[in-house]
Scaffold this motif. Structure first.
Motif: not given
Length: 442
Positions: A53-60, A89-97
């Motif tokens: 996700x940090x490298x390239x969100x579209x692929x994730x 549980x990593x509480x990364x708001x963008x990923x969690x959304x």
């Protein structure tokens, strides 16, 4: 079926990404996730997902909503659910959304008691935002969760209607739901929104059979511009219906119109169906219905006029070839087919023998009303390539400006120009020779 869909996931997604902008490490991380999920290596999968996700969100995003969604639907689901829970549980708001809707869907598939099912419905109502949610695919998962709750008799009709109407409000808020933009990303988003709108309206029609719902389901069914971006809604169809051959509800509404003796509307819709998918059977159905209505204009003239109406004015350019010039500043008077390709493009090279066969057959037909040309873009050693492969179709190396005039966004692009001077693009990954044959009635 699962293996087939996963293979398509990789192919379709790769096609739509700009390879030069993606960090190389992202490919390795993406390709590893499927096996990590399947083998229950949850901690590593979570670690790699955060990196990806940090490298390239579209692929994730692509891997979550395509590959993982299929694994969850086809089972076993245990490891996929554990992965989603640990990632939350990593509480990364963008990923969690992004992953909250798919996580809720995974819970709905496992829930059995009344309390858990009620909680899922409440949570579903809470995650439906006030605009469409392309990255999280909330509208897709809302429909999948509804399917689960309905199967388990855990939702009332009013609650279904509330969720469906919220889906509709959100999806219809997308600004290009009716307008068409040449931008690739806007085209993908438009196709995704329209397919889900069509499906949602059809779902609503199954609950409350009002004609307006069925008509909307038909109106939003994929049009030719959406078919150019079929990969954008392929997985919606696979997950929601299991059917990746039929993507819309136009035929359903057309039958409704015929049953109610609304012949003109039925004919217009049949034209639209045949234009979007000009199969032999669709053209035959259209011709038979048209002739049954006994219009004076010959069917071939009627169909040519319709095709022209559906196109865009062709760019007023002149393209030089070795022995001739393609002059598009005047009305062509014949059908013109243009294939846009490059020596660097593998799918292009694979199709060129078929193009050569079509060109040879067409050239030998003195009565043909079709002229065939090609544009090459970014090719290396073009003349040697043509000679080595004994290709004789006309080719002209064009620049990006010319490509942009014809709205070329991928390769190979296939363009058909009407005798009156409007052009349409034939979708990717279709039987393009059938499109040419049945658009032109050759």
């Amino acid at each position: 079926m699962n293996k087939i869909l996963i293979t398509l996931a990789i192919g379709l997604s790769t096609f739509s990404l700009c390879m030069g902008q993606i960090p190389k490490e992202a490919f390795a991380l993406t390709n590893s996730l499927s096996d990590l999920w399947r083998n229950g290596e949850t901690e590593t999968a979570v670690e790699y997902s955060v990196k990806l996700y940090d490298l390239y969100p579209p692929m994730f995003i692509n891997r979550i909503h395509n590959t993982l969604a299929q694994q969850l639907q086809n089972g076993p689901r245990l490891y996929g659910q554990q992965y989603l829970e640990q990632l939350l549980l990593k509480e990364n708001n963008k990923i969690n959304t992004i992953i909250t809707p798919i996580h809720l869907w995974s819970k709905s598939m496992e829930a059995t008691n009344e309390k858990d099912l009620k909680g899922i419905l409440e949570e579903l109502n809470s995650i439906q935002k006030d605009s469409s949610n392309y990255d999280s695919k909330t509208e897709r998962y809302s429909l999948l969760i509804l399917q689960e709750l309905e199967r388990k008799n855990a939702i009332a009709i009013k609650s279904k209607e509330k969720i469906l109407n919220k889906n509709i409000t959100n999806l219809e808020s997308y600004p290009y739901i009716l307008k068409i933009k040449a931008d690739r990303l806007d085209g993908e988003k438009r196709a995704w929104h329209r397919y889900l709108l069509a499906y949602t309206y059809n779902y609503l029609y199954s609950i409350n059979p009002k004609e307006e719902y069925l008509k909307k389901a038909s109106d939003y069914s994929p049009d030719l511009n959406d078919w150019l971006n079929k990969h954008a809604f392929f997985y919606e169809a696979a997950l929601l219906t299991g059917n990746t051959r039929e993507f819309g509800f136009q035929t359903k509404y057309q039958k409704y119109l015929i049953e109610n003796n609304r012949n003109t509307e039925a004919l217009n819709l049949l034209c639209n169906i045949a234009f979007t998918n000009p199969s032999d059977s669709n053209i035959k159905s259209l011709r038979e219905y048209y002739e049954k209505l006994k219009y004076e204009l010959p069917f071939s003239d009627y169909w040519t006029t319709y095709i022209h109406k559906m196109g865009k004015p062709v760019p007023k350019v002149k393209i030089k070839y070795e022995n001739e010039e393609l002059n598009l500043t005047e009305k062509p008077k014949n059908w013109i087919y243009i294939d846009v390709w490059g020596t660097w493009c593998s799918p292009c090279r694979e199709e060129l023998p078929e193009l050569q066969s079509l060109f040879t057959a067409n050239s030998s037909n003195k009565n043909s009303k079709l002229r065939i040309y090609t544009f090459s873009f970014g090719s290396q050693n073009l003349l040697a390539f043509m000679n080595d492969n004994k290709y004789t179709f006309p080719v002209s190396e064009v620049d990006k400006q010319t490509n942009d005039l014809f709205e070329v966004s991928g390769y190979p692009t296939k363009i058909l120009i009407s005798p009156e001077g409007n052009f349409i693009k034939i979708p990717f990954s279709v039987d393009w020779k059938t499109y040419i044959k049945n658009y032109t009635l050759m």
